[in-house]
Design a protein around this motif. Sequence first.
Motif: not given
Length: 311
Positions: A147, A124, A135-137
Amino acid sequence: CRLVDRLLCRDPEDRPRSARTLIEEIARRRRTVSLALADTGGGLPLLATGVVGRTDLVEAVTEVVSGRLGGDTLPAGPPALVVLRGEPGAGRSTVAAEALRQLQLRVAEGRLPTFAHAAGPRLSLAAASALGRTGSPPVDDAALIRWVSDLEAAVADRALVLVLEDGDADQRVLRRLAALLRRDPALQLGRLALVVRASEETPLEADGLGLDRVVPPLTRGEVSELAHRALGSQAPAAFVTQLLQVSRGLPALVHECLRAAWEQQGDRQRVVEADLSALSGAGLSSLAGARVARLSAADQRLVHGVAVAAR
């Protein structure tokens, strides 16, 4: 600074002749920065003047990624997935960096279109700049699908290479991503390449998506060549035997052992005559940690700050 001065020379004959020449010169100057942390001007110039024992693997990675970056039309299908396995110090980062440099040379030669690239410890974070957000997983399947859709939009106009520095930390996400890539032929990610550094035990396979290779230890001949390049002269056979045993053929440990021997001996001739048995069993982190521990308190704070910033 000297390179910048050359770029600004009034006489065109004094400037680098081509983009390839410029890239090669930048790479050469970067690699010739001394790896030794000696305080004196006579520090051992452990110069990483090339990739030793990894040429075939670099070429394989370059070809796999290059195949997904070329062409004028947007190729459909999954991205290229390259998994580089091995233990710390085996040279996975070196292979990825050299492959990326070879791709940039192909761009300079007009053989590939320009592409974007980014790296990060987590997938991410590596993709954050390409996606234009923090960056967000992707924590669940719905988030993973969103995503992937965002990545499709990001590579619509320009190819992208993402280097994931810690594949072990993202095992779950990567396994789900690989499963999605294999079962959805309608994906538009043909211009994306993922290069993942992982341990040998990571349950992630690139079968059908690209390349899955273990970066092996160096052979005795390759350790000898690496020592030769670092020391500037051929090392005696007995010293190479010691170096191979202590480093276990890991390039990073070869450099660290040579650097430790230099700091103890202070002279090339005494380095190749040194007994390296005291370093036996020492890992990369312990050798580097011992060197950092000898720095002043102020320098240690600086090193810590740089490490945090880089991470």
